[in-house]
Design a protein around this motif. Structure first.
Motif: not given
Length: 278
Positions: A98-124
């Motif tokens: 299980v991975h959370s968008a905020p922690v992945l965003a911190e890892r990538f150095g971006v805001s949580a929004t694009p990470v959350r959108e990317a994960m939602q695409q992977l969910a689709l």
């Protein structure tokens, strides 16, 4: 950044697996900060629209359109999506984690929004599933699902390839030689992510001769799903470098048969290729 251990539970922003270890990254464009949505920027102290403090008046200033910001945001989201897809193929994002968008965003150095959108695409796409109040879990899948995907791909691609083998002239098939050879080089590198991309590119080009964009899109989605790891991590089907190289050489052999117009060999090679599809 909070870091967790592989397989541990996630609470709040804690994350299990390789994201915490920082083994994969997404390249961020210099102006990526400008790509943050308005809501995210306003939540930061002193980051109101246009650089003015919240509530500060800016009379006399001309409001300018911001198409560049929208393009930048889309680019960042796409880079994050590509990085996550690569991590899925290589097994860095392991089934069940299980991975959370905020922690992945911190890892990538971006805001949580694009990470959350990317994960939602992977969910689709069926790669992850939403876990309320925790994040996203990498879907656990077994050999049966992989076999079913191979069967569906064969039902779609084999008839199309056989029809194209009868109608596409040899010189057009010869144009795909660089793509076929690139799959061999990618397989020889031993990098599953590199091979996965080259493999899809070859199949996409072959099916592209059919002139049916919907067919190409559906086939590539099935192909990508077939490349995700099985339960327990590792490569789909446990295939190593030797198996990847053998699979890649099937591309060059298939191309030779298509150029020669040898339909019997084409039929045999296509059947073998999908019986052990990557």
């Amino acid at each position: 950044m909070k870091q967790g251990t592989r397989g541990s539970a996630v609470t709040g922003d804690a994350v299990t697996g390789p994201a915490a270890a920082g083994r994969f990254r997404v390249p961020v464009q210099p102006a990526a900060r400008d790509a943050e949505p308005e809501r995210d920027r306003r939540e930061r102290p002193g980051c109101a629209e246009g650089g003015a403090a919240r509530g500060e008046h800016t009379h006399g200033e001309t409001a300018l359109p911001r198409p560049r910001a929208a393009v930048q945001r889309s680019s960042v989201r796409g880079q994050v999506l590509d990085a996550l897809r690569t991590a899925l193929v290589t097994g860095e994002l392991r089934p069940g984690e299980v991975h959370s968008a905020p922690v992945l965003a911190e890892r990538f150095g971006v805001s949580a929004t694009p990470v959350r959108e990317a994960m939602q695409q992977l969910a689709l796409e069926g790669a992850v599933e939403v876990v309320p109040n925790r994040g996203f879990r990498v879907v656990e899948r077994g050999a049966r699902e992989l076999a079913e995907l191979a069967e569906v791909r064969a039902l779609i691609e084999v008839p199309v390839m056989m029809r194209l083998a009868r109608t596409v002239p040899p010189e057009r098939w010869a144009e795909l030689r660089p793509l076929a050879e690139s799959t061999v080089r990618a397989a020889s590198s031993g990098c599953r992510a590199t091979y996965a991309e080259a493999d899809r590119a070859f199949h996409r080009a072959v099916l592209g001769f059919a002139g049916n964009e919907q067919l190409v899109r559906i086939a590539e989605d099935l192909h990508r799903r077939a490349q995700w790891p099985l339960v327990g991590g590792g490569a789909p089907g446990g295939r190593g470098r030797a198996e990847l190289v053998a699979d890649a050489h099937e591309h060059t052999a298939l191309l030779d048969a298509l150029i020669a117009g040898d339909l019997d060999v084409v039929r045999s090679l296509v059947g073998e290729h999908f019986s052990g599809a990557v």
